[in-house]
Design a protein around this motif. Sequence first.
Motif, PDB file in Angstrom:
ATOM      1  N   SER A  16     -13.935  -2.187   3.184  1.00  0.00           N
ATOM      2  CA  SER A  16     -13.297  -1.253   2.242  1.00  0.00           C
ATOM      3  C   SER A  16     -14.105  -1.151   0.944  1.00  0.00           C
ATOM      4  CB  SER A  16     -11.861  -1.692   1.953  1.00  0.00           C
ATOM      5  OG  SER A  16     -11.827  -3.013   1.442  1.00  0.00           O
ATOM      6  N   SER A  35       0.819  -1.217   0.000  1.00  0.00           N
ATOM      7  CA  SER A  35       0.000   0.000   0.000  1.00  0.00           C
ATOM      8  C   SER A  35       0.850   1.263   0.000  1.00  0.00           C
ATOM      9  CB  SER A  35      -0.927   0.008   1.222  1.00  0.00           C
ATOM     10  OG  SER A  35      -0.180  -0.009   2.426  1.00  0.00           O
ATOM     11  N   SER A  71      -9.763   2.428   5.751  1.00  0.00           N
ATOM     12  CA  SER A  71      -9.277   2.396   4.375  1.00  0.00           C
ATOM     13  C   SER A  71      -9.260   3.778   3.731  1.00  0.00           C
ATOM     14  CB  SER A  71     -10.144   1.455   3.528  1.00  0.00           C
ATOM     15  OG  SER A  71     -10.127   0.143   4.047  1.00  0.00           O
ATOM     16  N   TYR A  72     -10.067   4.692   4.253  1.00  0.00           N
ATOM     17  CA  TYR A  72     -10.191   6.022   3.644  1.00  0.00           C
ATOM     18  C   TYR A  72      -9.793   7.146   4.601  1.00  0.00           C
ATOM     19  CZ  TYR A  72     -12.678   3.142   0.326  1.00  0.00           C
ATOM     20  OH  TYR A  72     -12.994   2.157  -0.578  1.00  0.00           O
ATOM     21  N   TYR A  92     -12.577  -1.199   9.056  1.00  0.00           N
ATOM     22  CA  TYR A  92     -11.844  -0.991   7.806  1.00  0.00           C
ATOM     23  C   TYR A  92     -12.632  -0.172   6.792  1.00  0.00           C
ATOM     24  CZ  TYR A  92      -7.545  -3.469   8.667  1.00  0.00           C
ATOM     25  OH  TYR A  92      -6.307  -3.813   9.135  1.00  0.00           O
TER      26      TYR A  92
END
Length: 412
Positions: A359, A43, A240-241, A236
Amino acid sequence: MTTAPTTRTAPPAAPKSRPTMPLTVYVLGLGIFAMVTSELQVSGLMPVMARGLDVPIPQIGYLISYYAFAMAVGGPLLAVALLRLRHKSGLMVLFALFVLGEALAAASPGYAVMVLARIVTGAVSGAFFGVALAVCVEVADEKLRGRATSLVLGGLMVGTVLGLPGANLIGQHWGWRASFWTVTALTAVVGLITAATVPALEKQEARSLREETAELKRPRLWAVFSTSTLVIGATYAAFSYFTPILKQVTGFGDGTVPLLLIAYGVATVIGNNVVGRLADRHTLPVLTAGLIALTAFLTLFGLLADQPVPAVVALLGTGLVGVTMNPALVTRVMRTANGRPLVNTVHTSMITMGVVIGSWAGGLGIGAGYGLRAPLWVGATLAVLGFLSLLPDLITARRIRRATDPAATTGP
């Protein structure tokens, strides 16, 4: 002349020694740390990997999905293949396969080989979680199992705080291949430490595949699994954001956001330790309180994401009560079923599915035009569903308490 018989007083009983945490538990946590670092490193290396493999950045993003899918599906299949091995032998096979897979990734000449490497390491990682938790249950005293589980799973938190930025730092300065080679070497060293320190546990009673999978036919176990999926999915969906939310909604600069993410990681380490100490004796209360708090923090974040102070409070609160509920989730599963590797590995798969679902659903919310706050509301919704999944157990526990304690029914 007779002498009166002397009475001998028995020596005071030696106080019972408190059980201690085996070294094996810490070594297993180190193994998970190494594998989680591999899972997350892509990532932070997307741009340099895209240039190195001559593919668009979204193709590199798919490597994360391949790993998660292999972990969820390949992990149980690999665990089945290792059923007849002693647990320590199974761990050593998994270390060997992981080192080979990570080395293949480091030396991959093209994208297709990298995909294969990620599938191998993902499947091994899923199986490793299951076997490691089974070994943890065997070596730790019953009174310490919740805390021991938290220490083993602590490798996941530390991997987020230290492993991910460390691997990315190496990749930025010496290239992405150096990052993969470093994780390869780290995993090999941890494997040697495991071989030297983990005891040769007694061979488990041989069980057929039908016996191993019998537990998985119980609807109640899948209901328990669903709570784990929803807890991790809720976390998540937001996590995730976090980066775009903190930058574009809250307004933090590029230099501040990494520090906030490190603070989030530290919060997960603290929360994991606290939950681990409470998980054995207060499993359901911990999960109940955690899900209520998680819902509250994500709701606060969704409402006030444009305000720096509430946003930071919500961020850190999510770190304290999100993935940190893992020890209580694992304890609940082990009390519902056996603590053998297959059940643990399937549980890990369900947790991984939470990552994928959370996600994905968060992204759908953004894509539907609801803005960057959408993942926060998706997370809050999943947390509410997670709380609802606890209700049957909470009702059963209340009935049992009333049946065993009449005062609970009649009141004072």
